[in-house]
Scaffold this motif. Sequence first.
Motif, PDB file in Angstrom:
ATOM      1  N   ASP A  69       0.874  -1.169   0.000  1.00  0.00           N
ATOM      2  CA  ASP A  69       0.000   0.000   0.000  1.00  0.00           C
ATOM      3  C   ASP A  69       0.911   1.219   0.000  1.00  0.00           C
ATOM      4  OD1 ASP A  69      -1.743   2.080   0.458  1.00  0.00           O
ATOM      5  OD2 ASP A  69      -2.953   1.006   1.932  1.00  0.00           O
ATOM      6  N   SER A  70       0.992   1.899  -1.140  1.00  0.00           N
ATOM      7  CA  SER A  70       1.972   2.967  -1.290  1.00  0.00           C
ATOM      8  C   SER A  70       1.524   4.299  -0.696  1.00  0.00           C
ATOM      9  CB  SER A  70       2.330   3.169  -2.767  1.00  0.00           C
ATOM     10  OG  SER A  70       1.224   3.720  -3.449  1.00  0.00           O
ATOM     11  N   HIS A  71       0.327   4.331  -0.120  1.00  0.00           N
ATOM     12  CA  HIS A  71      -0.111   5.566   0.538  1.00  0.00           C
ATOM     13  C   HIS A  71      -1.200   5.227   1.546  1.00  0.00           C
ATOM     14  CE1 HIS A  71      -0.961  10.068   0.481  1.00  0.00           C
ATOM     15  NE2 HIS A  71      -1.936   9.563   1.235  1.00  0.00           N
ATOM     16  N   CYS A  72      -0.828   5.224   2.816  1.00  0.00           N
ATOM     17  CA  CYS A  72      -1.826   5.067   3.871  1.00  0.00           C
ATOM     18  C   CYS A  72      -1.356   5.824   5.099  1.00  0.00           C
ATOM     19  CB  CYS A  72      -2.079   3.595   4.189  1.00  0.00           C
ATOM     20  SG  CYS A  72      -0.707   2.771   5.021  1.00  0.00           S
ATOM     21  N   HIS A  73      -2.212   5.868   6.103  1.00  0.00           N
ATOM     22  CA  HIS A  73      -1.914   6.568   7.352  1.00  0.00           C
ATOM     23  C   HIS A  73      -2.142   5.574   8.482  1.00  0.00           C
ATOM     24  CE1 HIS A  73      -1.827  10.397   5.136  1.00  0.00           C
ATOM     25  NE2 HIS A  73      -2.826   9.866   4.444  1.00  0.00           N
ATOM     26  N   ILE A  74      -1.063   4.947   8.925  1.00  0.00           N
ATOM     27  CA  ILE A  74      -1.182   3.750   9.746  1.00  0.00           C
ATOM     28  C   ILE A  74      -1.774   4.032  11.130  1.00  0.00           C
ATOM     29  CG2 ILE A  74       1.199   3.846  10.584  1.00  0.00           C
ATOM     30  CD1 ILE A  74      -0.842   0.683   9.643  1.00  0.00           C
ATOM     31  N   PHE A  75      -1.428   5.147  11.744  1.00  0.00           N
ATOM     32  CA  PHE A  75      -2.039   5.462  13.037  1.00  0.00           C
ATOM     33  C   PHE A  75      -3.546   5.686  12.870  1.00  0.00           C
ATOM     34  CE2 PHE A  75       2.373   6.446  14.034  1.00  0.00           C
ATOM     35  CZ  PHE A  75       2.508   6.001  15.335  1.00  0.00           C
ATOM     36  N   GLY A  76      -3.927   6.363  11.788  1.00  0.00           N
ATOM     37  CA  GLY A  76      -5.344   6.613  11.533  1.00  0.00           C
ATOM     38  C   GLY A  76      -6.132   5.328  11.320  1.00  0.00           C
ATOM     39  N   ILE A  77      -5.495   4.341  10.698  1.00  0.00           N
ATOM     40  CA  ILE A  77      -6.172   3.054  10.488  1.00  0.00           C
ATOM     41  C   ILE A  77      -6.513   2.415  11.834  1.00  0.00           C
ATOM     42  CG2 ILE A  77      -5.847   0.701   9.618  1.00  0.00           C
ATOM     43  CD1 ILE A  77      -4.103   1.988   7.372  1.00  0.00           C
ATOM     44  N   GLY A  78      -5.546   2.416  12.743  1.00  0.00           N
ATOM     45  CA  GLY A  78      -5.803   1.848  14.065  1.00  0.00           C
ATOM     46  C   GLY A  78      -6.791   2.671  14.862  1.00  0.00           C
ATOM     47  N   GLU A  79      -6.654   4.002  14.792  1.00  0.00           N
ATOM     48  CA  GLU A  79      -7.561   4.875  15.542  1.00  0.00           C
ATOM     49  C   GLU A  79      -8.996   4.746  15.055  1.00  0.00           C
ATOM     50  OE1 GLU A  79      -5.713   8.606  14.868  1.00  0.00           O
ATOM     51  OE2 GLU A  79      -4.099   8.260  16.336  1.00  0.00           O
ATOM     52  N   ARG A  80      -9.182   4.522  13.761  1.00  0.00           N
ATOM     53  CA  ARG A  80     -10.534   4.364  13.212  1.00  0.00           C
ATOM     54  C   ARG A  80     -11.289   3.248  13.926  1.00  0.00           C
ATOM     55  NH1 ARG A  80     -10.938   2.920   6.949  1.00  0.00           N
ATOM     56  NH2 ARG A  80      -9.703   1.166   7.679  1.00  0.00           N
ATOM     57  N   GLU A  81     -10.562   2.177  14.225  1.00  0.00           N
ATOM     58  CA  GLU A  81     -11.208   1.042  14.882  1.00  0.00           C
ATOM     59  C   GLU A  81     -11.427   1.305  16.377  1.00  0.00           C
ATOM     60  OE1 GLU A  81     -12.146  -1.185  12.684  1.00  0.00           O
ATOM     61  OE2 GLU A  81     -10.989  -0.098  11.162  1.00  0.00           O
ATOM     62  N   GLY A 437       0.441   2.431  -6.519  1.00  0.00           N
ATOM     63  CA  GLY A 437      -0.953   2.303  -6.103  1.00  0.00           C
ATOM     64  C   GLY A 437      -1.089   2.191  -4.591  1.00  0.00           C
ATOM     65  N   GLY A 438      -2.070   2.887  -4.052  1.00  0.00           N
ATOM     66  CA  GLY A 438      -2.306   2.822  -2.615  1.00  0.00           C
ATOM     67  C   GLY A 438      -3.780   2.894  -2.299  1.00  0.00           C
ATOM     68  N   SER A 439      -4.087   3.106  -1.015  1.00  0.00           N
ATOM     69  CA  SER A 439      -5.484   3.124  -0.594  1.00  0.00           C
ATOM     70  C   SER A 439      -5.897   4.416   0.095  1.00  0.00           C
ATOM     71  CB  SER A 439      -5.755   1.962   0.362  1.00  0.00           C
ATOM     72  OG  SER A 439      -5.206   2.232   1.649  1.00  0.00           O
ATOM     73  N   ASP A 440      -4.937   5.146   0.687  1.00  0.00           N
ATOM     74  CA  ASP A 440      -5.215   6.324   1.499  1.00  0.00           C
ATOM     75  C   ASP A 440      -6.058   5.993   2.726  1.00  0.00           C
ATOM     76  OD1 ASP A 440      -4.845   8.940   2.223  1.00  0.00           O
ATOM     77  OD2 ASP A 440      -6.343   9.782   0.856  1.00  0.00           O
ATOM     78  N   ALA A 441      -6.044   4.744   3.166  1.00  0.00           N
ATOM     79  CA  ALA A 441      -6.750   4.417   4.414  1.00  0.00           C
ATOM     80  C   ALA A 441      -6.188   5.281   5.534  1.00  0.00           C
ATOM     81  CB  ALA A 441      -6.563   2.933   4.738  1.00  0.00           C
ATOM     82  N   PRO A 442      -7.023   5.792   6.460  1.00  0.00           N
ATOM     83  CA  PRO A 442      -8.426   5.431   6.677  1.00  0.00           C
ATOM     84  C   PRO A 442      -9.434   6.258   5.890  1.00  0.00           C
ATOM     85  CG  PRO A 442      -7.719   6.863   8.424  1.00  0.00           C
ATOM     86  CD  PRO A 442      -6.518   6.663   7.537  1.00  0.00           C
ATOM     87  N   VAL A 443      -8.971   7.076   4.912  1.00  0.00           N
ATOM     88  CA  VAL A 443      -9.936   7.784   4.066  1.00  0.00           C
ATOM     89  C   VAL A 443     -10.812   6.771   3.334  1.00  0.00           C
ATOM     90  CG1 VAL A 443     -10.196   9.344   2.099  1.00  0.00           C
ATOM     91  CG2 VAL A 443      -8.411   9.760   3.804  1.00  0.00           C
ATOM     92  N   GLU A 444     -10.202   5.723   2.792  1.00  0.00           N
ATOM     93  CA  GLU A 444     -10.919   4.599   2.184  1.00  0.00           C
ATOM     94  C   GLU A 444     -10.741   3.375   3.082  1.00  0.00           C
ATOM     95  OE1 GLU A 444     -12.796   5.050  -0.362  1.00  0.00           O
ATOM     96  OE2 GLU A 444     -12.024   6.842  -1.393  1.00  0.00           O
ATOM     97  N   ARG A 445     -11.345   2.275   2.704  1.00  0.00           N
ATOM     98  CA  ARG A 445     -11.305   1.081   3.549  1.00  0.00           C
ATOM     99  C   ARG A 445      -9.894   0.529   3.705  1.00  0.00           C
ATOM    100  NH1 ARG A 445     -13.498   0.192   7.456  1.00  0.00           N
ATOM    101  NH2 ARG A 445     -12.857  -1.974   7.387  1.00  0.00           N
ATOM    102  N   GLY A 446      -9.086   0.652   2.655  1.00  0.00           N
ATOM    103  CA  GLY A 446      -7.710   0.169   2.771  1.00  0.00           C
ATOM    104  C   GLY A 446      -7.556  -1.301   2.453  1.00  0.00           C
ATOM    105  N   GLU A 447      -8.492  -1.881   1.697  1.00  0.00           N
ATOM    106  CA  GLU A 447      -8.436  -3.309   1.365  1.00  0.00           C
ATOM    107  C   GLU A 447      -7.839  -3.493  -0.033  1.00  0.00           C
ATOM    108  OE1 GLU A 447     -12.230  -5.131   2.011  1.00  0.00           O
ATOM    109  OE2 GLU A 447     -12.514  -4.085   3.932  1.00  0.00           O
ATOM    110  N   PRO A 448      -6.833  -4.351  -0.178  1.00  0.00           N
ATOM    111  CA  PRO A 448      -6.159  -4.467  -1.482  1.00  0.00           C
ATOM    112  C   PRO A 448      -7.067  -4.914  -2.611  1.00  0.00           C
ATOM    113  CG  PRO A 448      -5.384  -6.160   0.057  1.00  0.00           C
ATOM    114  CD  PRO A 448      -6.194  -5.188   0.852  1.00  0.00           C
ATOM    115  N   MET A 449      -8.043  -5.767  -2.314  1.00  0.00           N
ATOM    116  CA  MET A 449      -8.900  -6.236  -3.402  1.00  0.00           C
ATOM    117  C   MET A 449      -9.855  -5.147  -3.887  1.00  0.00           C
ATOM    118  SD  MET A 449      -7.853  -9.192  -4.274  1.00  0.00           S
ATOM    119  CE  MET A 449      -6.237  -8.453  -3.977  1.00  0.00           C
ATOM    120  N   ILE A 450     -10.248  -4.235  -3.015  1.00  0.00           N
ATOM    121  CA  ILE A 450     -11.047  -3.086  -3.460  1.00  0.00           C
ATOM    122  C   ILE A 450     -10.201  -2.216  -4.393  1.00  0.00           C
ATOM    123  CG2 ILE A 450     -12.178  -0.947  -2.731  1.00  0.00           C
ATOM    124  CD1 ILE A 450     -13.059  -2.377  -0.193  1.00  0.00           C
TER     125      ILE A 450
END
Length: 542
Positions: A69-81, A437-450
Motif C-alpha cells: 500500500d503505497s499511501h496510507c496513514h497507519i495510526f489513523g487506520i488503528g484509531e478508526r477502529e 498504487g495505494g489506498s489512502d486508508a483510513p480515508v478509504e477502507r484500505g483493502e487491497p482487493m477493493i
Amino acid sequence: MNAAKVVDRIFVNGNIYTANERQPHAEAITVKKDRVAFVGSNADAEKLAREKTRVVDLGGKTVVPGLTDSHCHIFGIGEREMRLNLEGTNTLDDLLAKVKERVAQSEHGKWITGRGWIETFWKPAQFPSRKDLDKVAPDNPVFLTRADGHAAIANTAALNIAKIDKSTSNPFGGEILKGKPAGEPTGMLLDSAMDLVAKNIPRPTVAEQEQALLHGINREIALGWCEIQNAGSHTEDIKIIRKCFDERKVKLRFINAVYGPGDDAQRFLREGPVIDAYDHHFTQRTIKVIFDGALGSRGAALLKPYNDAPESSGFLTEKEADLKPMFEEALRRGIQVETHAIGDRANRLILDLYENALKAVPPSERKIREPRWRVEHAQIVDPADILRFAKLGVIPSMQPSHAISDLFFAPARLGMQRLTCAYAWQSLLKSGCVIAGGSDAPVERGEPMIEFYAAAARKSMKGESGEGWHPEQAVSREQALKMFTIWPAYAAFEENDKGSIEVGKLADFTVLSNDIMKIPEPEILKTRCVMTVIGGETAFEK
C-alpha cells in the motif's frame, strides 16, 4: 551436500504470478533465509527439499508478490477502529444516532471524536451543521472528521472551547464555513481551520498511540499487505514506530515519510535518511507535503471555480516560498519528496516547484541523481500537465478507490469537461509513468482487493458506471498488479529487493483465495487473503 542448494522452505502447487516479465508464471518457490532461492516448477522445487525443509502446499491458490500500500496513514487506520467509526452512516440521522449513543456512554463534558462520515449519498447531500449535533450533544464537545480527513464538523460546545464565532478569520490554508446572511459558523471546518478545534482535544497517551499503531499493522498484514508506505508522520510518531520495532512487535515492512515544511522536516534533513533498518523492515527517506485540500470538501485547489460553488476555487495549504528552499536541500541530501496535490492548480504548481528545484540543483550536486519525487493523489490534472510527470521523472502515487468514490460527486464539483483528465491512470501510464498504487486508508477502507478491482474495473462496488467516469482510463489486470507490487517498489528505490517474485529478492508474497487475474470482475471483491508471507515467514494465515 552443496550448502547453496539447501533451502529452508518450499511453497508448491501455487498459481504464481511473479510480476517478473522474464518469468511471469510459476508453480513453486523456494526460500533460503529471507530470500527467494528458486522460482519454477513443482518437480524442480521438490528436488531441493532436505530433511529439515518445510514444504507448504498452496493447494492451487493464487500467489502474487507481497502487496504494497503505497499511501496510507497507519495510526489513523488503528484509531478508526478504536474511536467512533462513522463509515457507512448513510443518512444524517444515522450519524446523529451514533453520536447520541456515544454521548450516553460518556461522561458529561467529555470530548466525542470520530471519523468516516461522508454526505455524498445523503438526501439532501449537504454538510451537517453544529445545530444538528447540538440536538444530541448539547454539553459534550463533538468533533467528527469527514472521511477524506480534510474537513470536520464541530458542535457549539466545541466551537466555544476554540473561541470560534462570526468574527473569527479564516486561517491560511483553511476555511470556517459561515451561514448567510448572519455569518454565524455552521460548524464545518476545512483543512487548517480544523486545527483551531483539534488543538483543544486531549491528546491520546503514548500507550494509546502505540495500541493504534499495532492495531493498524495487524489489520494490514491480515489483509495481505506486506509493506506500507506511511504518508506522513511527526517526530513523536516516529519515536513510537521505532520503539515498536526495537521491541520486535512489527512484522510489516514500513516506508515512512516525515511531514514538512517545519521543525520535523528540518531535523530530518539534518539527520539524513534511514535505509533498510531492522533487516529491511524500516526505511525513512521521504518528506511529505500537503499542498491543498480535498475535492469532496471543496478544498482542492482548482484552476477555475467549482462548478457547484462558483465563488470558490479551493485553496493551497502551504506557501510556495516555504517549499522552495526545503526542496533544494532535499535534493542535495538525497531526501525524496512526496506532495499531496488533488486539484489541477495544485498539481500544476507542484510540478512547477519540482521542475524549478531540479533545475536549481543539477545532478552533480544531488546525492541521488534520479530523485523519484512523487505527487500523492494527482486526481485532477489539466491536460497540458499530463505529459510533465514522465518528462520530470515524477511518480504519480494514486489510489484507485478514490475514483469509484469520488465519481459519484465529481461531475457536480467539476463539470464534465474537467473529468477528461481526472483519475487519469491510463493516460499517465501511456505517457511513460509508473503509478504507485495505494489506498489512502483510513480515508478509504484500505483493502487491497477493493483497490485492485477499482483500478481494473473503474466501476462502483455495485458494478455501476456513469457519465464522466471515463472507463478508458481503467488499467489492465497486469497493470493493476504492478501498481501494488513492482511500481511501489520502484517508487521507494526498492526494485532490486522487492516487488516481484524472483531469485535473490526478499521472499514476500500474498496468497489469495481466487485467481484475480482471470475471474469475473465482481468476484475480485469476494477474494480474500489466505496467507501473508514476509521474508519467507508466515505473518498471517487464515
